[in-house]
Motif scaffolding. Structure first.
Motif, PDB file in Angstrom:
ATOM      1  N   ALA A 138      69.358  29.420  34.852  1.00  0.00           N
ATOM      2  CA  ALA A 138      69.206  27.956  34.901  1.00  0.00           C
ATOM      3  C   ALA A 138      68.024  27.450  34.099  1.00  0.00           C
ATOM      4  O   ALA A 138      67.932  26.241  33.829  1.00  0.00           O
ATOM      5  N   GLN A 139      67.114  28.347  33.707  1.00  0.00           N
ATOM      6  CA  GLN A 139      65.985  27.896  32.882  1.00  0.00           C
ATOM      7  C   GLN A 139      66.457  27.386  31.522  1.00  0.00           C
ATOM      8  O   GLN A 139      65.727  26.677  30.827  1.00  0.00           O
ATOM      9  N   ASN A 140      67.691  27.740  31.131  1.00  0.00           N
ATOM     10  CA  ASN A 140      68.235  27.294  29.841  1.00  0.00           C
ATOM     11  C   ASN A 140      68.885  25.923  29.915  1.00  0.00           C
ATOM     12  O   ASN A 140      69.251  25.358  28.873  1.00  0.00           O
ATOM     13  N   LEU A 141      69.069  25.391  31.102  1.00  0.00           N
ATOM     14  CA  LEU A 141      69.715  24.086  31.246  1.00  0.00           C
ATOM     15  C   LEU A 141      68.805  22.973  30.726  1.00  0.00           C
ATOM     16  O   LEU A 141      67.603  22.962  31.003  1.00  0.00           O
ATOM     17  N   ALA A 142      69.391  22.057  29.992  1.00  0.00           N
ATOM     18  CA  ALA A 142      68.623  20.917  29.480  1.00  0.00           C
ATOM     19  C   ALA A 142      68.224  20.007  30.646  1.00  0.00           C
ATOM     20  O   ALA A 142      68.947  19.912  31.641  1.00  0.00           O
ATOM     21  N   PRO A 143      67.074  19.340  30.549  1.00  0.00           N
ATOM     22  CA  PRO A 143      66.654  18.428  31.631  1.00  0.00           C
ATOM     23  C   PRO A 143      67.732  17.399  31.980  1.00  0.00           C
ATOM     24  O   PRO A 143      67.935  17.099  33.165  1.00  0.00           O
TER      25      PRO A 143
END
Length: 332
Positions: A138-143
């Motif tokens: 989930a760290q790759n998900l855009a804000p």
């Protein structure tokens, strides 16, 4: 080294299957105190319908394996959608979830798909069933995508959350959740847990556990100095431990050594770091070629000496002495 060697080492070490595969097989899950606590927290968060739950840990610490174990421990009343494609935009994630949960889309617009999901969740709640969305990496998900995911938590009744959302990722996820535009999401996180790397004693038990599950009779296959070196190299990261141990078993089989010592670990690490066979192996190969060349040379010279004896009437004892001298020069 031929790929078939990896299969042969199973027989050599008395293993029923490979103990250090890289796949997140929950059968091989080693529950360190931190892993056990994280799993208990995840189960509690899902069963108590805490809404947002965050799990973080460095790459290779066993997060995905833990998630598969979580799925196994959830009862049959819980539907799970496991999203691993974290670079998808929100609409892509939404479409994936609908497909994963077997929900008819109800239309091509986002609004129609959200309505279809909401109706599905309401019906499950009416029959006492729960639903979980797991977003790995989930760290790759855009804000912006995370903010849209936050809006899914609005699917609720006055007393309960209809959808439990697990955000799983590297420590960078914690930093991303501190962004000002994600303040509302952060406020809705009901539970946080993390997985640290293994300590030395945990690394030793991790290796023993995987060997036992793979059918090993000798759980002390890796000596204490070997485990110390593995810990030193891997930093207690299970993924790296698996890679090193798998190579150690291969090198140990090639050398026909029943126990894995520190010297084998060093050679495996050298191979992983340099991408070439360790110097010892190269030396053995070179020595073998040299010996073969020497034997060929001696044979050739023997024929030449025989011809010389016949052609020049050299005394036989002199010829034998000459042959021995040549052989001594070529083969130490």
């Amino acid at each position: 080294m031929a790929p078939e060697d990896r299969g042969v080492y199973l027989t050599f070490y008395g293993l029923a299957e490979k103990p250090f595969n890289a796949t997140p097989d929950p059968r091989f899950l080693y529950l360190s105190p931190a892993h056990r606590e994280a799993l208990a927290q995840l189960l509690y968060g899902v069963q108590e319908r805490k809404g947002f739950i965050v799990l973080t840990g460095n790459a290779g610490t066993g997060k995905t394996t833990l998630l598969h174990a979580l799925r196994q421990r959830l009862d049959g009343q819980t539907a799970v959608s496991f999203v691993v494609h974290s670079t998808l935009p929100f609409d892509g994630i939404l479409e994936y979830v609908l497909e994963d949960l077997g929900i008819a889309k109800g239309g091509e617009s986002r609004a129609r798909r959200l309505i279809a999901l909401n109706n599905f969740l309401i019906e499950r709640e009416r029959t006492g069933q729960n639903t979980v969305l797991i977003l790995d990496e989930a760290q790759n998900l855009a804000p912006a995508t995370l903010e849209d995911i936050r809006l899914l938590s609005n699917f609720e009744t006055p007393t309960t959350k209809l959808l439990q959302i697990l955000l799983v990722g590297h420590p960078e996820l914690k930093a991303k959740l501190q962004l000002p535009e994600l303040a509302q999401l952060t406020q809705r996180i009901g539970l946080r847990c993390q997985i640290p790397p293994l300590a030395l004693d945990e690394t030793r038990e991790y290796i023993r556990t995987r060997l036992r599950i793979a059918g090993a009779h000798d759980l002390e296959l890796f000596t204490s100095p070997a485990v110390d070196r593995i810990m030193e190299y891997s930093g207690g990261t299970p993924r790296l431990i698996n890679i090193v141990c798998d190579h150690c078993l291969l090198f140990g089989y090639v050398d026909q050594e029943r126990r894995i010592g520190r010297h084998i670990v060093n050679r495996a690490i050298e191979y992983l770091e340099e991408g070439t066979l360790p110097q010892r192996k190269v030396w053995r190969l070179s020595s073998l070629k040299t010996r073969r060349l020497a034997r060929w040379a001696v044979g050739t010279l023997a024929v030449a000496l025989a011809s010389t004896v016949m052609g020049l009437a050299m005394r036989p004892d002199t010829a034998v002495l000459l042959a021995r001298s040549v052989r001594h020069l070529l083969v130490p």
